[in-house]
Design a protein around this motif. Structure first.
Motif, mmCIF file in Angstrom:
data_model
loop_
_atom_site.group_PDB
_atom_site.id
_atom_site.type_symbol
_atom_site.label_atom_id
_atom_site.label_comp_id
_atom_site.label_asym_id
_atom_site.label_seq_id
_atom_site.Cartn_x
_atom_site.Cartn_y
_atom_site.Cartn_z
ATOM 1 N N GLU A 246 -12.654 2.785 9.607
ATOM 2 C CA GLU A 246 -13.349 3.877 8.993
ATOM 3 C C GLU A 246 -12.447 5.083 9.100
ATOM 4 O OE1 GLU A 246 -17.683 5.534 9.598
ATOM 5 O OE2 GLU A 246 -17.393 3.547 10.463
ATOM 6 N N VAL A 247 -12.423 5.895 8.096
ATOM 7 C CA VAL A 247 -11.413 6.941 8.104
ATOM 8 C C VAL A 247 -11.941 8.243 8.668
ATOM 9 C CG1 VAL A 247 -9.651 8.036 6.764
ATOM 10 C CG2 VAL A 247 -10.625 5.914 5.998
ATOM 11 N N ASN A 248 -13.074 8.648 8.195
ATOM 12 C CA ASN A 248 -13.332 10.063 8.351
ATOM 13 C C ASN A 248 -14.491 10.377 9.281
ATOM 14 O OD1 ASN A 248 -15.028 8.863 6.724
ATOM 15 N ND2 ASN A 248 -14.951 10.322 5.028
ATOM 16 N N GLU B 28 -6.495 1.489 5.220
ATOM 17 C CA GLU B 28 -7.045 2.783 5.605
ATOM 18 C C GLU B 28 -6.218 3.438 6.719
ATOM 19 O OE1 GLU B 28 -9.796 4.067 4.132
ATOM 20 O OE2 GLU B 28 -11.171 2.430 3.621
ATOM 21 N N HIS B 29 -4.946 3.567 6.531
ATOM 22 C CA HIS B 29 -4.043 4.252 7.449
ATOM 23 C C HIS B 29 -3.888 3.551 8.792
ATOM 24 C CE1 HIS B 29 -4.592 7.197 4.477
ATOM 25 N NE2 HIS B 29 -5.680 7.780 4.960
ATOM 26 N N ASN C 143 -3.554 4.473 14.093
ATOM 27 C CA ASN C 143 -3.687 5.267 12.879
ATOM 28 C C ASN C 143 -2.344 5.874 12.549
ATOM 29 O OD1 ASN C 143 -4.167 7.421 11.061
ATOM 30 N ND2 ASN C 143 -6.346 7.332 11.588
ATOM 31 N N HIS D 211 -19.094 4.540 -0.166
ATOM 32 C CA HIS D 211 -18.927 5.742 0.627
ATOM 33 C C HIS D 211 -19.843 6.851 0.124
ATOM 34 C CE1 HIS D 211 -16.813 8.335 3.308
ATOM 35 N NE2 HIS D 211 -16.529 9.185 2.331
ATOM 36 N N ASN E 105 0.801 -1.214 0.000
ATOM 37 C CA ASN E 105 0.000 0.000 0.000
ATOM 38 C C ASN E 105 0.837 1.268 0.000
ATOM 39 O OD1 ASN E 105 -2.610 -1.453 0.554
ATOM 40 N ND2 ASN E 105 -1.344 -2.120 2.255
#
Lengths: 578, 713
Positions: free
Chosen positions: A327-329, A262-263, A283, A496, A217
């Motif tokens: 989940e990122v945001n 996802e980070h 994260n 999304h 990634n």
């Protein structure tokens, strides 16, 4: 935000010492577990069922992989023999052996190319090339005897494949070795071999307790140090960066790491009291731990993987499995207090002479504004307002995409602007066919409108703006357009974006709640009925999928019986010899 | 040749939980009362056989039962001591108790005294005299309701259990001699059941699942065992006082064994927990012992018999008493009897293709997996009986052929009884146009009319004169004569669907039958010689036969009395031969013309190993064979064994504990069906089975309180 669900046992582990690893099978849903010296099993992750497996008389020495290139399984036996077999073969002992003169360390699958064989000497070669030349293979050592390769990875920059080794010397210092690979042969271009020492600032006595090459990634190698600091080395930029601290894990023992996507990193180690273990989702962008999962037993150097939304963890007598969500945001609030500021204790030497450029792309319009040190929101409202005034939709379309933080007021201004441009008042939006035709001549306005739905917003701030500045008719148009996007349009929408559309729908309903309630306008009820119909249909589809899946599953396994038979059981006429 | 068998599985009367039971050791009869206040009397001399049924009355209850020699008494929440006339099957005498609702009663060992415990704490004592039960005295009033009472073996001491305490009473004076406190950590404890041993030790079971032993002289607790997780509702002591069984809300049946310990002169006995049986999964309300057979009844409604060792269980499912169904072969109608209503169904029909053959259903693969008995200990013990049947018919189960239905069965009418009273008997005329039923107070005849497509069904009342109620009813084959049994009298009625039914002849049967309650009333078809026989078998085992040659029925013969009751009887086709199956599985054939008896010998170990009685018997209409039905299987017994050779039936699986017998009487076929509630012929190759699936019984029961066991019936 990461969330871990409850813990399952994937399969028991006969002997922890001989466990060789888990690799991805042909399907994302399945994994290959190389259980030990001579057992390979395949498991389905969703129900932890074993779906296949092989045994062999010869000892396996590294994890069996699935080679997507030739659609077969590849295993290494007795360190120097390779066997390749298909899914349907049942006897491993009978399949052809390819014996090498040098010892093989492991095989790395590549996506669209043959897998790479890594030899203990540090050399590597693509599988077909290595098989052809196995008798005459070069055995020149690339790593010293005192060094061991602890991790390998391969990555691709500009169509050139690179191999990356993490080498540990006996003084427990680490080196990163990278080298491009020649395309056909898969062997290293030794002239371009590059070796970097892994160090911290002068005088820091911390040593490495965990490492991970994340080549898929980010092209990044992560290290966790004994002072709980996580650093990363970017293979592209060849630069070092400190991410942050992980205070919840004891660094006295080794820590296993894996990449969740996802980070997020997942870390497994002993907890700070050293009376149990802990899994930490971390994260890597924000440098915060986002989820902690306490566990009972810690095992040293446990193998840790993430496949298809599940963490696979080697425990003392079984292989465990933890489904997770990343989940990122959303829900930044839940991260409050989980952040520890990382302070690099070495001074960074800054070259003041070089011109300082912001580290992000920005449109030309904000170049002047940047100097004032304005916030993004402020800049955005200034720039966008200017173009809206000029009725320059091309520039609006371009500029807005450069801003992440768009003020809600601007969002409503833009909505009104776009709707004005589209001018839905000329059609009857309750007429379904007319509306579809209307939406068909897709132009910039619609593209902008679709992008506007994508922008992140705070609903609490947005609702007042919507109430005050958006007309009910426009809201009805927006809702109709959203249902059009959800159901009728051919435009691909990802998960999304879909959830964003639903959010907007709810928001519009919320903002115009009273009008919706009190108006006697048939248009309102038509639109609302339409929305309800669409949502109802989607729910029905979900239910249908929900009920179809088990039937499909049953059919796939040949255990399906028609339920009508059961019903008829209350009364049958049968032929019975009396 | 294969028979077209209509398998009716929608007949699911609600199982009624059993409240209490009493066993008469002298007669080996068991009385049990269900929650709807109906009382059943079972004969346990041979195979357990229901001989009498007293329908319950709404808003009454039976909480305790007792036998005084051959007299049955009961008490309940109505606050009365009732003696039942078990000949006429009705209340004989009622005595109002002091203290409102009664919870328990006990009869002393000499059958001379009855004690009843009441809600208000009064113990009512009655003495039994020749033909009466006379009030004798009240004991001192105590606080709280009396939940259970027991005489000791001398009859001088009565022990009562109530909330938080056990009292010992002197029966002579009516004063309490001792009070034992049962409270546990200050929490209310209910003493549900008691027993008194011959040495004066009192055994109690309470709401905390404890089985406690008390010294009734000193009032001390000797021992206490916390064995059940929930209330112990029932306990029973073996006659030799070496075993105690107890069970309750936690439905495990636990056996205690008396162990003598110590040496020389100082011997002391202690009770030790022995085996546990997982037989029920609902509350066990009553436990009784018949020799070494344990009888357990409870909320699940089953009458369960069990023995150990070796482990053996027999369950008799809760079902409506016979006759519970009836068919009209001509109209393909099926009458179903429920507790207080009847249903008439038109049976479905199968598809016949152009060549006149039946069409089979394509999807024959019905995946019915046999639930294998799993002895993991945590599960319910399965019935011990069925293994025999399974061995016989494995093949049949596999290649089951289902016919394509062209018409589903239709429920034509549902007939509620007058005043929602419970039904005593019912019958559908062979012509399918008359339905007759009787409760304990009224008898009704209804004419059933329907048009072609069954969309329009009408019921009209048909007048019956001369009879107000009856115990059993039967029609002749032409549906024009109805034979009714009404407490000791046989009445012949001429039936006309338009004009009504009138009594044309009354026969008093005192001369021929000892008992007024009967088991069977069978009417033969008209024999080639033009005679019609009526056979009546009473609950004493007497069988009398009447014959109608020209006009009136005349007494023809009494059959020689056999050692046990006839469980089923039928006439052979077009022959004047009566076949009777007795509850000990003996089959006798009476040639009525020559007045001779043949023994229908079945040399099959399987036949004699049966523990359940034959519930119905019919002659095979197409060949010389008998078809017998019990609760779990259909037995077909051929006279000649040719059939067998044709069909290549697999050899019966030999049971390990059965001696090998050569295949003398090979013409035996067993079709296991659980539970088989009825079997009727519709034609030469068409029949109906009425099936009540065990899971349908279970599904209608309240969920078990102790949800630990999986159900494997």
């Amino acid at each position: 935000m990461a969330k871990l669900h409850s813990y399952y046992v994937l399969c028991p582990l006969i002997d922890q010492n001989s466990f060789l690893g888990v690799t991805q099978d042909q399907d994302d849903e399945n994994v290959i577990v190389t259980l030990g010296r001579n057992v390979v099993n395949k498991y389905r992750l969703s129900d932890q069922k074993q779906i296949g497996g092989w045994t062999s008389k010869d000892h396996l020495t590294c994890a069996v992989i699935f080679d997507k290139h030739q659609g077969a399984y590849v295993g290494v036996f007795n360190k120097n023999t390779i066997k390749i077999w298909k899914d349907d073969s049942c006897k491993l002992d009978k399949s052809k052996k390819f014996k090498f003169s040098v010892n093989i360390m492991k095989i790395i699958p590549r996506n669209h190319q043959p897998p790479l064989i890594i030899f203990e000497s540090g050399n590597c070669a693509s599988l077909p090339y290595a098989l052809d030349n196995r008798k005459t293979y070069d055995s020149k050592l690339l790593v010293k005897d005192s060094e061991t390769i602890v991790d390998t990875g391969y990555y691709n920059i500009d169509k050139t494949d690179y191999i990356c080794y993490l080498i540990k010397s006996n003084k427990s210092s680490y080196d990163i070795m990278t080298c491009p690979i020649r395309e056909e042969l898969g062997d290293m271009e030794k002239s371009k071999l590059n070796r970097i020492k892994v160090t911290r600032a002068e005088g820091n006595k911390a040593h490495i307790v965990g490492e991970l090459i994340d080549s898929d990634n980010n092209f990044t190698i992560y290290f966790i140090w004994s002072d709980a600091k996580i650093t990363e080395y970017n293979l592209l930029k060849k630069s070092w960066k400190t991410i942050g601290n992980v205070p919840w894990i004891s660094t006295a023992a080794s820590i296993s790491m894996a990449w969740m996507g996802e980070h997020h990193l997942i870390l497994f180690g002993s907890n700070t009291e050293q009376d149990g273990a802990i899994l930490v989702a971390y994260n890597s962008v924000l440098g915060v731990g986002s989820y902690k999962y306490p566990m009972k037993m810690y095992s040293e150097n446990a193998k840790l993987y993430c496949f298809n939304g599940r963490i696979i963890l080697e425990a003392s007598n079984h292989i465990g499995m933890l489904p997770y969500m990343v989940e990122v945001n959303r829900n930044l609030s839940s991260l409050l207090g989980s952040h520890e500021i990382a302070q690099d204790d070495f001074t960074e030497i800054v070259n003041w002479d070089t011109p300082v450029e912001p580290a992000f792309v920005y449109p030309v319009e904000v170049k002047d504004l940047l100097k004032f040190g304005l916030t993004e929101r402020n800049m955005c409202s200034q720039v966008v307002a200017k173009y809206v005034e000029k009725d320059d939709i091309d520039n609006v379309n371009r500029v807005i995409r450069n801003f992440v933080d768009v003020p809600e007021s601007v969002l409503v201004v833009l909505l009104n602007y776009v709707i004005k441009k589209i001018d839905p008042s000329k059609i009857n939006i309750t007429n379904h066919e007319e509306f579809i035709k209307f939406c068909c001549h897709d132009n910039q306005c619609f593209a902008l409108l679709r992008y506007l739905f994508e922008i992140a917003f705070s609903d609490a701030i947005l609702i007042p703006y919507l109430r005050n500045h958006l007309l009910l008719d426009n809201a009805l148009f927006l809702m109709t357009y959203i249902t059009y996007l959800l159901v009728d349009s051919d435009i691909f929408i990802n998960l999304h974006y879909e959830s964003k559309l639903f959010d907007w729908c709810i928001l519009l309903l919320d903002s115009f709640y009273q009008q919706n309630l009190f108006t006697k306008d048939e248009k309102v009820s038509d639109v609302l009925n339409n929305v309800q119909k669409v949502v109802g249909n989607l729910i029905h589809q979900l239910i249908a999928i929900d009920s179809t899946l088990p039937i499909l599953h049953k059919i796939a396994f040949g255990t399906y019986t028609n339920s009508k038979d059961r019903k008829a059981l209350a009364y049958t006429i049968e032929l019975v010899t009396i | 040749m294969a028979c077209k068998l209509h398998r009716v599985r929608y007949y699911n009367p609600k199982p009624v939980p059993v409240n209490c039971a009493a066993f008469s050791k002298s007669n080996k009869v068991l009385a049990l009362a269900r929650q709807d206040a109906s009382i059943e009397i079972w004969d346990l001399n041979f195979a357990p056989f229901l001989i009498k049924f007293i329908p319950g009355v709404a808003n009454t209850s039976v909480e305790a039962l007792g036998w005084i020699h051959q007299r049955l008494i009961s008490t309940g929440l109505g606050g009365a001591l009732i003696e039942w006339d078990i000949e006429k099957l009705c209340v004989k005498k009622t005595a109002i108790l002091t203290g409102y609702a009664a919870w328990c009663l006990d009869v002393n060992s000499t059958n001379s005294m009855v004690a009843v415990g009441t809600e208000q704490g009064y113990v009512n004592l009655y003495s039994v005299e020749d033909d009466d039960i006379v009030y004798k005295k009240l004991f001192d009033k105590q606080e709280g309701r009396i939940m259970c009472c027991k005489f000791d073996h001398t009859g001088n001491i009565l022990v009562t259990g109530s909330i938080d305490c056990i009292r010992v009473w002197n029966v002579e004076t009516g004063h309490a001699t001792c009070k034992m406190s049962v409270t546990w950590r200050g929490r209310e404890t209910i003493v549900w059941c008691l027993a008194v041993l011959s040495d004066g030790t009192v055994v109690s079971g309470d709401s905390f699942g404890r089985l406690a032993f008390w010294d009734s002289n000193m009032g001390d607790q000797i021992e206490s065992y916390s064995i059940h997780k929930r209330d112990i509702l029932s306990l029973v002591v073996a006659d030799d006082e070496k075993h105690i069984y107890c069970s309750g809300v936690d439905p495990v049946i636990t056996r205690f064994v008396k162990v003598d310990s110590g040496t020389g002169k100082e011997t002391s006995a202690s009770w030790v927990r022995d085996v546990q049986r997982h037989i029920h999964e609902h509350d066990v309300r009553a436990l009784l012992l018949h020799e070494n057979t344990l009888i357990s009844v409870g909320t699940d409604g089953y009458l369960t018999l069990s023995r150990h060792p070796p482990k053996w269980v027999m369950r008799i499912p809760p079902m409506i008493p016979y006759p519970r169904s009836s068919v009209s072969a001509k109209e393909k109608l099926l009458l179903l009897r429920y507790i207080n209503y009847l249903e008439v169904w038109k049976l479905g029909s199968y598809e016949v293709n152009q060549s006149g053959n039946v069409t089979l259903n394509n999807s024959t693969s019905e995946l019915k997996k046999d639930i294998k008995q799993d002895n993991s200990g945590n599960q319910l013990e399965a019935d011990s009986e069925i293994i025999v049947g399974n061995g016989f018919n494995q093949q049949n189960e596999n290649d089951k052929q289902t016919l394509k239905l062209t018409e589903q069965p239709i429920k034509l009418v549902s007939i509620q009884t007058k005043g929602k009273k419970q039904i005593k008997c019912c019958e559908l005329s062979p012509s399918g146009e008359l339905v007759v039923y009787s409760t304990d107070s009224s008898m009704r005849m209804l004419k059933l009319e329907s048009d072609e497509d069954q969309s329009n069904v009408s019921l009209t009342k048909v007048l019956i004169s001369g009879v107000t109620r009856c115990d059993r009813v039967a029609f002749t084959a032409d549906s024009r004569t109805m034979i009714v049994w009404c407490s000791g009298e046989l009445k012949i009625l001429q039936v006309d669907p338009e004009a009504g039914a009138t009594v044309v002849q009354s026969i008093t049967c005192e001369k021929y039958l000892k008992s007024k309650s009967i088991l069977h009333l069978v009417v033969s078809k008209e024999t080639p010689s033009g005679a019609i026989y009526v056979v009546v078998a009473d609950t004493q085992g007497d069988i009398a036969i009447w014959i109608k040659k020209t006009k009136k029925f005349e007494f023809y013969a009494s059959l020689p009395r056999f050692r046990c009751l006839p469980s089923a009887m039928t006439f052979k086709n077009n022959q004047e031969n009566l076949v009777v199956v007795y509850v000990d599985q003996k089959i006798l054939e009476y040639q009525l013309v020559e007045k001779k008896v043949f023994e229908g010998t079945v040399h099959r170990a399987e036949w004699h190993a049966r523990t359940s009685p034959v519930m119905s018997l019919s002659a095979h209409p197409a060949r010389d064979a008998l078809v017998m039905q019990d609760d779990v299987s259909l037995w077909v017994l051929d006279k000649n064994d040719q059939i067998d050779n044709e069909d290549h039936q697999p050899l019966p699986k030999r049971m390990p504990n059965m001696p090998y017998r050569p295949n003398i009487n090979a013409g035996l076929r067993i079709i296991p069906i659980k539970y088989l509630a009825g079997f009727h012929w519709l034609g030469d190759d068409e029949a109906v089975t009425l099936e009540v699936l065990p899971e349908n019984i279970v599904s209608q029961l309240p969920p078990p309180i102790m949800n630990t066991k999986k159900h494997v019936l």
